[in-house]
Write a protein that holds these residues in place. Structure first.
Motif, PDB file in Angstrom:
ATOM      1  N   GLU A  47       1.863  -8.427  29.643  1.00 54.21           N
ATOM      2  CA  GLU A  47       2.982  -7.809  30.356  1.00 54.21           C
ATOM      3  C   GLU A  47       4.162  -8.774  30.458  1.00 54.21           C
ATOM      4  N   LEU A  48       3.855 -10.022  30.567  1.00 58.31           N
ATOM      5  CA  LEU A  48       4.829 -11.093  30.702  1.00 58.31           C
ATOM      6  C   LEU A  48       4.699 -12.011  29.499  1.00 58.31           C
ATOM      7  N   VAL A  49       5.811 -12.288  28.811  1.00 54.94           N
ATOM      8  CA  VAL A  49       5.800 -13.213  27.683  1.00 54.94           C
ATOM      9  C   VAL A  49       6.719 -14.367  28.043  1.00 54.94           C
ATOM     10  N   ALA A  50       6.143 -15.577  28.049  1.00 53.61           N
ATOM     11  CA  ALA A  50       6.928 -16.741  28.464  1.00 53.61           C
ATOM     12  C   ALA A  50       6.304 -18.013  27.913  1.00 53.61           C
ATOM     13  N   GLU A  51       7.112 -19.065  27.899  1.00 55.58           N
ATOM     14  CA  GLU A  51       6.657 -20.404  27.526  1.00 55.58           C
ATOM     15  C   GLU A  51       6.430 -21.198  28.807  1.00 55.58           C
ATOM     16  N   ILE A  52       5.280 -21.820  28.929  1.00 54.45           N
ATOM     17  CA  ILE A  52       5.023 -22.700  30.071  1.00 54.45           C
ATOM     18  C   ILE A  52       5.694 -24.031  29.788  1.00 54.45           C
ATOM     19  N   LEU A  53       6.459 -24.501  30.745  1.00 54.45           N
ATOM     20  CA  LEU A  53       7.242 -25.720  30.569  1.00 54.45           C
ATOM     21  C   LEU A  53       6.433 -26.955  30.964  1.00 54.45           C
ATOM     22  N   GLU A  54       6.707 -28.034  30.289  1.00 59.64           N
ATOM     23  CA  GLU A  54       6.085 -29.309  30.644  1.00 59.64           C
ATOM     24  C   GLU A  54       6.584 -29.741  32.019  1.00 59.64           C
ATOM     25  N   ASP A  71      -5.278 -26.523  42.559  1.00 55.48           N
ATOM     26  CA  ASP A  71      -3.962 -26.251  43.150  1.00 55.48           C
ATOM     27  C   ASP A  71      -2.920 -26.556  42.072  1.00 55.48           C
ATOM     28  N   ALA A  72      -2.766 -25.619  41.126  1.00 55.42           N
ATOM     29  CA  ALA A  72      -1.880 -25.817  39.973  1.00 55.42           C
ATOM     30  C   ALA A  72      -0.536 -25.148  40.219  1.00 55.42           C
ATOM     31  N   ARG A  73       0.518 -25.883  39.909  1.00 58.40           N
ATOM     32  CA  ARG A  73       1.890 -25.376  40.067  1.00 58.40           C
ATOM     33  C   ARG A  73       2.672 -25.718  38.815  1.00 58.40           C
ATOM     34  N   TYR A  74       3.315 -24.693  38.243  1.00 59.18           N
ATOM     35  CA  TYR A  74       4.038 -24.933  37.011  1.00 59.18           C
ATOM     36  C   TYR A  74       5.112 -23.871  36.806  1.00 59.18           C
ATOM     37  N   SER A  75       6.004 -24.144  35.863  1.00 61.96           N
ATOM     38  CA  SER A  75       7.130 -23.258  35.566  1.00 61.96           C
ATOM     39  C   SER A  75       6.981 -22.668  34.172  1.00 61.96           C
ATOM     40  N   ALA A  76       7.598 -21.497  34.014  1.00 62.73           N
ATOM     41  CA  ALA A  76       7.626 -20.842  32.707  1.00 62.73           C
ATOM     42  C   ALA A  76       9.008 -20.245  32.500  1.00 62.73           C
ATOM     43  N   ARG A  77       9.389 -20.095  31.222  1.00 66.43           N
ATOM     44  CA  ARG A  77      10.668 -19.485  30.853  1.00 66.43           C
ATOM     45  C   ARG A  77      10.386 -18.323  29.914  1.00 66.43           C
ATOM     46  N   THR A  78      10.916 -17.141  30.262  1.00 72.40           N
ATOM     47  CA  THR A  78      10.725 -15.960  29.427  1.00 72.40           C
ATOM     48  C   THR A  78      11.608 -16.060  28.181  1.00 72.40           C
ATOM     49  N   GLY A  81      15.174 -16.253  28.903  1.00 69.64           N
ATOM     50  CA  GLY A  81      15.653 -17.411  29.634  1.00 69.64           C
ATOM     51  C   GLY A  81      15.412 -17.359  31.135  1.00 69.64           C
ATOM     52  N   ASP A  82      14.683 -16.346  31.613  1.00 69.36           N
ATOM     53  CA  ASP A  82      14.394 -16.239  33.045  1.00 69.36           C
ATOM     54  C   ASP A  82      13.320 -17.244  33.431  1.00 69.36           C
ATOM     55  N   LEU A  83      13.521 -17.910  34.577  1.00 70.92           N
ATOM     56  CA  LEU A  83      12.555 -18.892  35.051  1.00 70.92           C
ATOM     57  C   LEU A  83      11.590 -18.276  36.056  1.00 70.92           C
ATOM     58  N   LEU A  84      10.337 -18.676  35.934  1.00 69.61           N
ATOM     59  CA  LEU A  84       9.275 -18.229  36.827  1.00 69.61           C
ATOM     60  C   LEU A  84       8.534 -19.455  37.346  1.00 69.61           C
ATOM     61  N   TYR A  85       8.097 -19.378  38.587  1.00 69.77           N
ATOM     62  CA  TYR A  85       7.282 -20.433  39.191  1.00 69.77           C
ATOM     63  C   TYR A  85       5.908 -19.827  39.459  1.00 69.77           C
ATOM     64  N   LEU A  86       4.863 -20.420  38.918  1.00 72.99           N
ATOM     65  CA  LEU A  86       3.499 -19.929  39.087  1.00 72.99           C
ATOM     66  C   LEU A  86       2.698 -20.911  39.932  1.00 72.99           C
ATOM     67  N   ILE A 121       3.517 -15.584  41.833  1.00 73.14           N
ATOM     68  CA  ILE A 121       4.692 -15.838  40.998  1.00 73.14           C
ATOM     69  C   ILE A 121       5.941 -15.685  41.841  1.00 73.14           C
ATOM     70  N   GLU A 122       6.875 -16.610  41.640  1.00 72.93           N
ATOM     71  CA  GLU A 122       8.202 -16.528  42.263  1.00 72.93           C
ATOM     72  C   GLU A 122       9.251 -16.466  41.158  1.00 72.93           C
ATOM     73  N   THR A 123      10.301 -15.675  41.402  1.00 72.62           N
ATOM     74  CA  THR A 123      11.414 -15.601  40.460  1.00 72.62           C
ATOM     75  C   THR A 123      12.646 -15.066  41.193  1.00 72.62           C
ATOM     76  N   SER A 124      13.817 -15.422  40.695  1.00 75.49           N
ATOM     77  CA  SER A 124      15.052 -14.865  41.254  1.00 75.49           C
ATOM     78  C   SER A 124      15.582 -13.731  40.383  1.00 75.49           C
ATOM     79  N   THR A 125      14.875 -13.422  39.298  1.00 73.69           N
ATOM     80  CA  THR A 125      15.316 -12.413  38.350  1.00 73.69           C
ATOM     81  C   THR A 125      14.830 -11.022  38.756  1.00 73.69           C
TER      82      THR A 125
END
Length: 155
Positions: A47-54, A71-78, A81-86, A121-125
């Motif tokens: 449903e969501l296609v994104a790259e997990i960022l280093e 307790d894993a926290r990481y970011s992804a970019r669709t 270009g939308d940013l997501l926090y997981l 998941i958090e996002t401002s998009t």
């Protein structure tokens, strides 16, 4: 008559593959045995296609029984270009046979672990805001340098 609350269901939402680096072992701290595993990248599909960022990490606590509190926290970019926090929190607990294999230096099979997390998941998009209004439960697998899980939306 007592009205019963609805029984939740599960619906597969997305798959995650996270590349991880070597853990930094902090030893036993006031919070317990602490390990930090760096997140090097990865991908999300479904449903969501994104790259997990280093740059993310899994701040783990190792339990006396050999289990791991995640307790894993990481970011992804669709792709747009939308940013997501997981944020994934959960448990990876070895079976007694897996704990024995690990003590011998062997790598047990993935079926010898209980590996479950919640994912938020958090996002401002606005396009992805519906993800913030869902709870996800994941069942995971851990390889030498990769963590893979399928996230299921709880209805």
């Amino acid at each position: 008559m007592t009205v019963l609350s609805p029984v939740p269901g599960l619906e597969a939402a997305f798959d995650v593959e996270v590349r991880v680096g070597a853990p930094a072992d902090y030893g036993v701290t006031r919070a317990g045995h602490r390990r930090v595993v760096p997140i090097l990248g990865g991908k999300i599909s479904g449903e969501l296609v994104a790259e997990i960022l280093e740059g993310g990490a899994d701040w783990q606590r190792i339990r006396p029984d050999g289990g791991c509190e995640i307790d894993a926290r990481y970011s992804a970019r669709t792709e747009d270009g939308d940013l997501l926090y997981l944020h994934a929190e959960g448990l990876r607990i070895p079976s007694p046979q897996a704990a024995e294999a690990l003590a011998r230096g062997d790598q047990p099979g993935p079926d010898q672990f209980y590996f479950r997390t919640t994912v938020s998941i958090e996002t401002s998009t606005p396009r992805w805001a519906h993800l913030e209004r869902s709870l996800f439960i994941a069942s995971g697998l851990r390889d030498a340098d990769t963590v893979r899980y399928t996230a299921y939306r709880v209805s």
